[in-house]
Motif scaffolding. Structure first.
Motif, PDB file in Angstrom:
ATOM      1  N   TRP A  76      45.321  37.965  47.771  1.00  7.81           N
ATOM      2  CA  TRP A  76      44.650  38.997  46.934  1.00  7.81           C
ATOM      3  C   TRP A  76      42.977  38.872  47.245  1.00  7.81           C
ATOM      4  N   LYS A  77      42.513  40.065  47.368  1.00  8.56           N
ATOM      5  CA  LYS A  77      41.127  40.180  47.785  1.00  8.56           C
ATOM      6  C   LYS A  77      40.225  40.144  46.368  1.00  8.56           C
ATOM      7  N   VAL A  78      39.557  39.150  46.166  1.00  6.04           N
ATOM      8  CA  VAL A  78      38.948  39.119  45.049  1.00  6.04           C
ATOM      9  C   VAL A  78      37.633  38.731  44.988  1.00  6.04           C
ATOM     10  N   PRO A  79      36.398  39.303  45.607  1.00  2.00           N
ATOM     11  CA  PRO A  79      35.236  39.096  46.015  1.00  2.00           C
ATOM     12  C   PRO A  79      34.301  38.371  44.889  1.00  2.00           C
ATOM     13  N   GLU A  80      34.512  38.609  43.580  1.00  2.91           N
ATOM     14  CA  GLU A  80      33.863  38.150  42.392  1.00  2.91           C
ATOM     15  C   GLU A  80      34.846  37.599  41.437  1.00  2.91           C
ATOM     16  N   PRO A  81      35.470  36.325  41.607  1.00  7.54           N
ATOM     17  CA  PRO A  81      36.498  35.838  40.608  1.00  7.54           C
ATOM     18  C   PRO A  81      35.599  35.582  39.206  1.00  7.54           C
ATOM     19  N   THR A  82      34.266  35.405  39.409  1.00 10.13           N
ATOM     20  CA  THR A  82      33.661  34.952  38.115  1.00 10.13           C
ATOM     21  C   THR A  82      33.621  36.106  37.155  1.00 10.13           C
ATOM     22  N   ARG A  83      33.336  37.386  37.716  1.00 14.66           N
ATOM     23  CA  ARG A  83      33.118  38.529  37.123  1.00 14.66           C
ATOM     24  C   ARG A  83      34.607  39.046  36.428  1.00 14.66           C
ATOM     25  N   VAL A  84      35.645  38.848  37.143  1.00 18.14           N
ATOM     26  CA  VAL A  84      36.886  39.203  36.669  1.00 18.14           C
ATOM     27  C   VAL A  84      37.244  38.056  35.427  1.00 18.14           C
ATOM     28  N   ALA A  85      36.858  36.896  35.573  1.00 15.22           N
ATOM     29  CA  ALA A  85      37.226  35.802  34.328  1.00 15.22           C
ATOM     30  C   ALA A  85      36.443  36.389  33.254  1.00 15.22           C
ATOM     31  N   GLU A  86      34.923  36.835  33.543  1.00 16.85           N
ATOM     32  CA  GLU A  86      34.160  37.343  32.321  1.00 16.85           C
ATOM     33  C   GLU A  86      34.828  38.504  31.538  1.00 16.85           C
ATOM     34  N   LEU A  87      35.399  39.456  32.454  1.00 23.76           N
ATOM     35  CA  LEU A  87      35.845  40.634  31.639  1.00 23.76           C
ATOM     36  C   LEU A  87      37.144  40.152  30.830  1.00 23.76           C
ATOM     37  N   CYS A  88      37.892  39.250  31.551  1.00 22.99           N
ATOM     38  CA  CYS A  88      39.099  38.610  30.717  1.00 22.99           C
ATOM     39  C   CYS A  88      38.815  38.133  29.485  1.00 22.99           C
ATOM     40  N   ALA A  89      37.656  37.262  29.439  1.00 19.24           N
ATOM     41  CA  ALA A  89      37.234  36.398  28.239  1.00 19.24           C
ATOM     42  C   ALA A  89      37.017  37.439  27.119  1.00 19.24           C
ATOM     43  N   SER A  90      36.301  38.597  27.649  1.00 16.98           N
ATOM     44  CA  SER A  90      36.001  39.790  26.630  1.00 16.98           C
ATOM     45  C   SER A  90      37.058  40.764  26.315  1.00 16.98           C
ATOM     46  N   ALA A  91      38.000  40.632  26.833  1.00 18.84           N
ATOM     47  CA  ALA A  91      39.161  41.691  26.842  1.00 18.84           C
ATOM     48  C   ALA A  91      39.624  42.312  25.567  1.00 18.84           C
ATOM     49  N   PRO A  92      39.762  43.495  25.300  1.00 16.75           N
ATOM     50  CA  PRO A  92      40.222  43.919  23.690  1.00 16.75           C
ATOM     51  C   PRO A  92      41.711  43.889  24.036  1.00 16.75           C
ATOM     52  N   ARG A  93      42.345  43.633  22.763  1.00 20.65           N
ATOM     53  CA  ARG A  93      43.708  43.365  22.758  1.00 20.65           C
ATOM     54  C   ARG A  93      44.429  44.232  21.555  1.00 20.65           C
ATOM     55  N   ASP A  94      43.659  45.408  21.001  1.00 23.10           N
ATOM     56  CA  ASP A  94      44.052  45.996  19.913  1.00 23.10           C
ATOM     57  C   ASP A  94      45.165  47.091  20.541  1.00 23.10           C
ATOM     58  N   SER A  95      44.892  47.646  21.792  1.00 23.17           N
ATOM     59  CA  SER A  95      45.849  48.641  22.440  1.00 23.17           C
ATOM     60  C   SER A  95      45.845  48.522  23.977  1.00 23.17           C
ATOM     61  N   TYR A  96      46.862  48.845  24.557  1.00 24.61           N
ATOM     62  CA  TYR A  96      46.962  48.919  26.248  1.00 24.61           C
ATOM     63  C   TYR A  96      45.817  49.883  26.641  1.00 24.61           C
ATOM     64  N   GLU A  97      45.546  50.975  25.982  1.00 25.14           N
ATOM     65  CA  GLU A  97      44.532  51.986  26.549  1.00 25.14           C
ATOM     66  C   GLU A  97      43.305  51.228  26.554  1.00 25.14           C
ATOM     67  N   SER A  98      42.716  50.417  25.361  1.00 21.60           N
ATOM     68  CA  SER A  98      41.393  49.710  25.377  1.00 21.60           C
ATOM     69  C   SER A  98      41.366  48.811  26.523  1.00 21.60           C
ATOM     70  N   LEU A  99      42.544  48.116  26.578  1.00 24.58           N
ATOM     71  CA  LEU A  99      42.530  47.032  27.838  1.00 24.58           C
ATOM     72  C   LEU A  99      42.251  47.415  28.943  1.00 24.58           C
ATOM     73  N   ASP A 100      43.151  48.529  29.231  1.00 27.90           N
ATOM     74  CA  ASP A 100      43.327  49.317  30.524  1.00 27.90           C
ATOM     75  C   ASP A 100      41.899  49.926  30.811  1.00 27.90           C
ATOM     76  N   ALA A 101      40.968  50.430  29.994  1.00 26.09           N
ATOM     77  CA  ALA A 101      39.926  51.173  30.152  1.00 26.09           C
ATOM     78  C   ALA A 101      38.817  50.033  30.594  1.00 26.09           C
ATOM     79  N   HIS A 102      38.991  48.896  29.947  1.00 29.33           N
ATOM     80  CA  HIS A 102      38.167  47.523  29.949  1.00 29.33           C
ATOM     81  C   HIS A 102      38.106  47.077  31.496  1.00 29.33           C
ATOM     82  N   PHE A 103      39.349  47.276  32.153  1.00 29.68           N
ATOM     83  CA  PHE A 103      39.550  46.825  33.397  1.00 29.68           C
ATOM     84  C   PHE A 103      39.435  48.067  34.540  1.00 29.68           C
ATOM     85  N   ALA A 104      39.010  49.054  34.150  1.00 34.08           N
ATOM     86  CA  ALA A 104      39.043  50.308  34.988  1.00 34.08           C
ATOM     87  C   ALA A 104      37.974  50.252  36.405  1.00 34.08           C
ATOM     88  N   GLY A 105      37.276  48.960  36.418  1.00 31.40           N
ATOM     89  CA  GLY A 105      36.507  48.863  37.675  1.00 31.40           C
ATOM     90  C   GLY A 105      37.271  48.006  38.471  1.00 31.40           C
TER      91      GLY A 105
END
Length: 427
Positions: free
Chosen positions: A109-138
């Protein structure tokens, strides 16, 4: 306990691994949930599951009404297992259920900025799939798989050059529990293969599941069309191949057929996994598209196969990572079979380029003649390798790709999660 099991529907690699896991859970209720090629494989190996739920190909995994209570199914499960499917991991997280992520391509897997992905995971909402999916849209599809490892309760990744270093990196970024495995294969079924039983076939050709984000049996299928055209010429050029099995997902469900040339026959089919592995074990000669699952299965069976030209960009990466091994040196490449062959170093664009350039072979008699001649040269080199050298080639790859038993690691992982009170805790 009830396990919900899903796999990325991308060739036979992920679903074959999921089937191996399911066989380890035979004392529990095992529900498969998936679509297209994964569902096809699950139905052909239905003894590994207690329930098979096929998602319509047109449906998103989250279409609750269409899927008839998909969210409820996850919420009522005790544990969820996903093989390389990020979306199922995200759904499990939102449902609050423990989830295991299994990945045989972790180094790919090509992951040029793993730290950015980890930061998104740390702040990821868990109230609904739609909000989680939008959080990872980029995030790209590759980055979403990396994120799934960070969100999962546990991960098992298959050893391959580059994987140990990436595992060290993601542990530093906060992955909860990651274990490095040897071959992720169906050990139970492989152990059931009868050694020394001759195959019905002089040659087995494994074209794999074929379907992925671009390739399909009826669309972007020039690779399949090329091999359907070439196999009769293979029979004509190599009289020692009196009976050939051409195996793959594209030749099941009513697509089976045969061709005959000068009394020699090729059978296009999709066998159940135990039957297929038995034939691979006993055949004198084996060719495969260079997917990691197929390579590992052949090593377990003591077979040194000949690598066929790449179907998609991932196959190119696999062979590059295997370096100066006998398996790599013997393999056929489109770079040596197609004039002016160029492939971008990108999963989607590279795969699309392969499709386009294979199309040029089919469109040109001169191009096809070059392909046929080049394949014959590679086959001649492969057939010239004696039994001892083949076994040395098997040993070489086993040394490069070694690791702990996958079955043992999965069992240990589930035991660890039970001790952490993740499995079986009140819902």
């Amino acid at each position: 306990m009830r396990f919900v099991l899903g796999a990325q529907s991308c060739g036979f690699g992920p679903i074959s691994k999921l089937t191996a896991i399911s066989r380890l859970l035979s004392e529990h209720q095992r529900t498969f949930l998936g679509t297209t090629v994964a569902a096809d494989f699950a139905r052909r190996n239905a003894d590994a599951f207690d329930e098979i739920i096929e998602i319509p190909e047109s449906a998103e995994i989250g279409d609750g009404p269409l899927l008839g209570g998909f969210e409820q199914l996850l919420g009522e499960s005790d544990y969820i297992v996903s093989v390389m499917g990020a979306e199922l991991v995200f759904r499990a997280v939102v449902a609050g259920r423990p989830v295991l992520m299994v990945d045989s391509l972790f180094g790919f897997w090509k992951v040029p900025e793993p730290t950015r992905v980890a930061e998104l995971c740390a702040s990821a909402p868990r109230d609904s799939y739609e909000s989680l999916d939008a959080h990872f849209a980029g995030l790209s599809p590759h980055e979403r798989i990396y994120a799934a490892h960070l969100l999962a309760d546990a991960s098992v990744v298959q050893n391959f050059p580059g994987v140990p270093a990436r595992a060290t990196e993601i542990r530093r970024l906060g992955v909860r529990q990651m274990r490095l495995s040897g071959a992720i294969i169906d050990e139970g079924t492989l152990h059931g293969v009868v050694k020394g039983r001759p195959s019905r076939y002089d040659l087995v050709i494994n074209l794999g599941g074929f379907k992925n984000f671009l390739l399909d049996y009826d669309h972007h299928n020039d690779y399949l069309r090329l091999f359907v055209r070439w196999v009769p010429d293979l029979l004509a050029d190599w009289p020692q191949f009196e009976r050939v099995a051409v195996c793959g997902g594209a030749f099941g469900a009513g697509r089976e057929h045969q061709v005959e040339v000068a009394g020699r026959r090729a059978e296009f089919q999709c066998m159940p996994q135990p039957e297929f592995l038995q034939e691979v074990s006993g055949t004198r000669h084996y060719m495969l598209t260079p997917g990691l699952t197929a390579i590992h299965e052949s090593l377990q069976l003591g077979q040194l196969p000949m690598a066929l030209p790449e179907q998609h960009y991932g196959h190119i990466v696999n062979l590059e990572q295997l370096g100066d091994t006998l398996f790599n040196r013997l393999g056929a490449r489109f770079s040596g079979l197609i004039e002016d062959y160029r492939v971008p170093a990108d999963d989607f664009e590279g795969t699309a380029a392969i499709v386009d350039q294979v199309g040029t072979v089919l469109a040109s008699e001169e191009g096809y003649a070059r392909f046929r001649t080049g394949m014959n040269e590679r086959i001649e080199q492969y057939l010239a390798v004696g039994p001892q050298e083949r076994q040395d080639g098997v040993a070489e790859l086993r040394t490069l790709l070694h690791g702990p038993s996958f079955g043992t690691l999965v069992t240990e992982t589930f035991d660890s999660l039970r001790s952490d009170r993740l499995i079986g805790e009140p819902r």
